[in-house]
Write a protein that holds these residues in place. Structure first.
Motif, short mmCIF file in Angstrom:
data_model
loop_
_atom_site.label_atom_id
_atom_site.label_comp_id
_atom_site.label_asym_id
_atom_site.label_seq_id
_atom_site.Cartn_x
_atom_site.Cartn_y
_atom_site.Cartn_z
N PHE A 1 21.29 53.98 28.81
CA PHE A 1 20.06 54.41 28.18
C PHE A 1 19.50 53.44 27.73
O PHE A 1 18.19 53.78 27.15
N ILE A 2 19.95 52.24 27.39
CA ILE A 2 19.21 51.09 26.77
C ILE A 2 19.13 49.79 27.75
O ILE A 2 18.80 48.68 27.45
N ASN A 3 19.39 50.11 29.05
CA ASN A 3 19.29 49.10 30.12
C ASN A 3 17.75 48.49 30.12
O ASN A 3 17.03 49.29 30.06
N PRO A 4 17.56 47.33 29.96
CA PRO A 4 16.25 46.58 29.94
C PRO A 4 15.39 46.80 31.10
O PRO A 4 14.20 47.01 31.01
N VAL A 5 15.92 46.73 32.47
CA VAL A 5 15.25 47.09 33.38
C VAL A 5 14.53 48.58 33.39
O VAL A 5 13.40 48.69 33.49
N LEU A 6 15.43 49.38 33.26
CA LEU A 6 14.88 50.88 33.18
C LEU A 6 14.11 51.28 31.99
O LEU A 6 13.12 52.10 32.32
N THR A 7 14.26 50.41 30.96
CA THR A 7 13.62 50.84 29.78
C THR A 7 12.28 50.27 30.02
O THR A 7 11.06 50.91 29.65
N GLU A 8 12.22 49.24 30.61
CA GLU A 8 10.75 48.52 30.89
C GLU A 8 10.00 49.30 31.73
O GLU A 8 8.63 49.67 31.65
N ILE A 9 10.65 49.91 32.73
CA ILE A 9 9.91 50.80 33.93
C ILE A 9 9.54 52.06 33.23
O ILE A 9 8.22 52.48 33.57
N GLY A 10 10.32 52.63 32.20
CA GLY A 10 9.73 53.90 31.57
C GLY A 10 8.37 53.42 30.72
O GLY A 10 7.75 54.52 30.48
N GLN A 11 8.43 52.30 30.07
CA GLN A 11 7.55 51.93 29.03
C GLN A 11 6.22 52.04 29.83
O GLN A 11 5.23 52.39 29.25
N GLN A 12 6.22 51.66 31.08
CA GLN A 12 5.00 51.57 31.78
C GLN A 12 4.33 52.99 32.20
O GLN A 12 2.81 53.14 31.90
N TYR A 13 5.13 54.02 31.98
CA TYR A 13 4.63 55.65 32.00
C TYR A 13 4.58 56.21 31.07
O TYR A 13 4.19 57.47 30.82
N GLY A 14 5.30 55.66 29.79
CA GLY A 14 5.47 56.41 28.70
C GLY A 14 6.65 57.42 28.84
O GLY A 14 6.50 58.49 28.36
N LYS A 15 7.34 57.15 29.78
CA LYS A 15 8.80 57.81 30.13
C LYS A 15 10.04 57.23 29.40
O LYS A 15 10.17 56.08 29.19
N SER A 16 10.96 58.35 29.37
CA SER A 16 12.34 57.69 28.85
C SER A 16 13.15 57.26 30.15
O SER A 16 12.84 57.48 31.33
N VAL A 17 14.20 56.38 29.78
CA VAL A 17 14.96 56.00 30.88
C VAL A 17 15.76 57.06 31.77
O VAL A 17 15.76 57.11 32.95
#
Length: 288
Positions: A197-213
């Protein structure tokens, strides 16, 4: 909600709510809240010990007019101890009685152990009688799935297996598509293992859309055409998990997620001797 058509022509929701490891005194409320949030696929199992409470949550939602029985897709499963022709028949009847249902939408052989061929004959009979609408398997590796398809007159509609960013099952999906068996993912969040849930790749992707991991992972599974189960006892998290149909991952996003694949279970190997021994011991403990 996305809908998936199975090889028997019936349809199921692509995103569902699972009750594995939810405490009995929380299950009925969790199921009710999940249905209220919009989930229509509810997944339990005889070994979870909460079929009764799952049924209670379903009946409450129906009684309050949130949903009709026909709009729901209820799954339960046959554990190892019941994996025989005679015991499977009795266990299906027991699940129907415990959950107070007239039929089960999807019934799975939970583990690839025991007399799975005898049990399958009973599942096929239950499907023909209308007590079960769709039937399938769970935790079968692709090699065993192929054997099962080729040696049975009725092929499974579903194989419920572990799929998550650490164990993406890319090759397995190709084999299942070849044989027309739909993959359903358990543990899409790998229960948070390896700091998912704190993986940087998944976190960065989520931030693009305003979404959680978690939302990114579920959206990734939707775009792969895989049925997925999410679990939470918190209504706000249930709503968050189902709110994944208003964005789409790009090819670049998918490539980044593909780079996370470790090609190994976040939990255990069903073929490992120590794991098989654990299952057999649990089976014997359950029998006592």
């Amino acid at each position: 909600m996305n809908i998936i058509k199975l090889n028997n022509g019936l349809e199921m929701p692509q995103l569902g709510f699972g009750v594995y490891q939810i405490q009995n005194d929380q299950t009925a409320e969790a199921v009710y809240q999940a249905i209220k949030a919009g989930y229509r696929l509810i997944d339990t199992a005889s070994i979870y010990g909460n079929e009764k409470e799952t049924g209670e949550g379903i009946r409450r939602a129906i009684k309050e007019g949130l949903v009709t029985r026909e709009e729901l897709f209820i799954t339960t499963k046959l554990f190892i101890l019941q994996a025989s022709e005679d015991k499977a028949i009795a266990t299906i009847e027991q699940s129907l009685a415990i959950m107070e249902l007239n039929y089960i939408d999807l019934y799975l052989i939970h583990q690839p152990y025991g007399d799975v061929y005898g049990a399958w004959r009973s599942l096929v009979a239950a499907q023909k009688s209308g007590k079960v609408k769709s039937i399938g398997i769970s935790n079968f590796k692709s090699s065993k799935m192929i054997e099962f398809v080729r040696l049975n007159g009725v092929k499974p509609q579903i194989n419920q297996i572990e799929v998550n960013p650490w164990n993406q099952r890319i090759e397995d999906q190709k084999w299942h598509e070849k044989y027309g068996v739909q993959i359903e993912a358990w543990a899409p969040f790998a229960e948070g293992h390896r700091d998912l849930f704190i993986n940087p790749v998944l976190t960065e992707i989520g931030q693009q859309y305003g979404k959680s991991v978690g939302q990114v992972i579920l959206r990734w599974l939707m775009q792969r055409g895989i049925v997925a189960l999410a679990k939470s006892v918190r209504p706000e998290r249930m709503i968050e998990n189902i709110n994944i149909f208003d964005f789409e991952l790009t090819d670049e996003d998918l490539t980044k997620i593909a780079s996370l694949n470790m090609k190994e279970s976040a939990f255990f190997d069903h073929d490992a001797p120590n794991q098989v021994e654990w299952f057999m011991n649990r089976m014997l403990d359950t029998e006592k």
